[in-house]
Design an enzyme around this catalytic site. Sequence first.
Site, short mmCIF file in Angstrom:
data_model
loop_
_atom_site.label_atom_id
_atom_site.label_comp_id
_atom_site.label_asym_id
_atom_site.label_seq_id
_atom_site.Cartn_x
_atom_site.Cartn_y
_atom_site.Cartn_z
N ASN A 289 48.44 39.53 44.69
CA ASN A 289 48.14 40.92 45.10
C ASN A 289 46.95 41.49 44.32
OD1 ASN A 289 49.18 41.49 42.59
ND2 ASN A 289 50.97 42.61 43.31
N LYS A 290 46.36 40.69 43.44
CA LYS A 290 45.27 41.22 42.61
C LYS A 290 43.91 41.09 43.33
CE LYS A 290 47.88 42.32 39.08
NZ LYS A 290 49.21 41.92 39.55
#
Length: 487
Positions: A289-290
């Site tokens: 999710n980064k």
Amino acid sequence: MTIDHVLINGGETLAAALKRCDDNCLGLVVAVDNGGRFAGVVEVGAIASSLASGGSLGARVDGLADKSARTLPAGADDATMAKALNGAVLPLLDADRRPVGLASAGRKRRIPVAEPVLSGNESRYVNECLTTNWISSQGAFVRRFESDFAQRIGAGHALAVSNGTVALHLALLALGVGKGDEVIVPDLTFAATINAAFYAGATPVIVDVDRTTWNIDPAAIAAAITPRSKAIIPVHLYGQPAAMDEILALARRHNLVVIEDAAEAVGARYNDKACGAIGDAGTFSFFSNKLVTTGEGGMVVFRDAEAAERARRLRDHGMDPKKRYWHLEIGYNYRLTNLQAAIGCAQLEQLDGFLARKMEIAARYAAGLGPIPHMTLPAKLPGLKNSHWAYSIIPDMARLGITRDELADRLERARIETRPLFYPLHAMPPYKPHAGNRAFPNTDWLSENGISLPSAVSLTDAEIDYICGVLARLHTTRRLVQDHRIA
Ligand SMILES: Cc1ncc(COP(=O)(O)O)c(C=O)c1O
């Protein structure tokens, strides 16, 4: 959300329409005549204007319905819908002008909080690993990822590791933080920040955050320093830089090391220095999710070559770099694979584009949400470049009678995924004993009310406009429901 959730007979009252707006989370209803044919759209803003100018909640819905509101034919294809929508919610009508569906940005997909964008050289580089057989942690991409990353953020030494949590653990160990040492951490963060202090055998000390930046409060750090203090871990939460000048000044005065948890802040800058490259060490996460992802993965960077060497050894079981299988200390396997680093190299090539899109997303949200009363948006502060990893807001809906979690449920029904802000560390069983008798009013408030909105680089402008529209109408709906005591 189906058409049934918004349909209302034109003969019903505005009070019934308002209740419908509240139930359907979209803040609008579609009126039909007795034959079920389209009779217009009523947005909650029109009900608000009517009531403000003396109208009654007992008035008929069809009196306020916008008959010329835009609609789409039920068979409209994706391209036609996408072109017509622009963030709106439009009824789909059949050949007899009966509403049979709803078109909106949320119809195509549940709008995600985050998702990776892997459309650069990722598959080419991974294939290169496969065809050359370099799939473990020894391989050219690992070294390239480390040097590209170090150069990118202006750090002295970068080590690729298995994830952002072990990056923190290695940073603490390499900087000599261990048993008997106190490590000061913010109350509002992901658990990895404090867990790493436990892994190192140190004692975490939780302090409150600042209400404006949501990051560790330098005054709270100062109040928590004792003779046993050894390290501070500021977290650049959601991409907003922490107050590094004040933190470094405290660290210098009390001889403490500073490890920046920049897991969420690749690309963020503090007075034109890259977050993560300002303290003694900085750590990054490349979870999926980064902003930069390798699936799982992380990086730890050091200012000091000796600390970096120690971390390199600890990453590889404490093995003597000059003598294979000779171990100088007890270490770990915290290595990143060449396959992951290959993805990381391709991601770094796209970082400027990713960041530019994040800035556009933040600006569009700010324009769309800014006019909504009592909505706290990420602070814009001089010298700080927020990377806006997660666009997070404090909608303060409690004053409108719904909790943050109820708001999240409503947005979910509109196919908008959200994420609550982190829970206060001090409230959770394993960490409670490390709160001392300190108060955490800012974390408590932020955590109870804050929410992260969809922030993926892949987010479209139409999706952002849709989300802002839903939130604005939800706000108006709740205000009217409260003011007029609609049950
Ligand atoms: C603030 C913070 N610190 C540390 C981490 C840990 O990173 P990872 O999940 O890669 O171990 C995260 C990850 O989500 C994070 O948000």
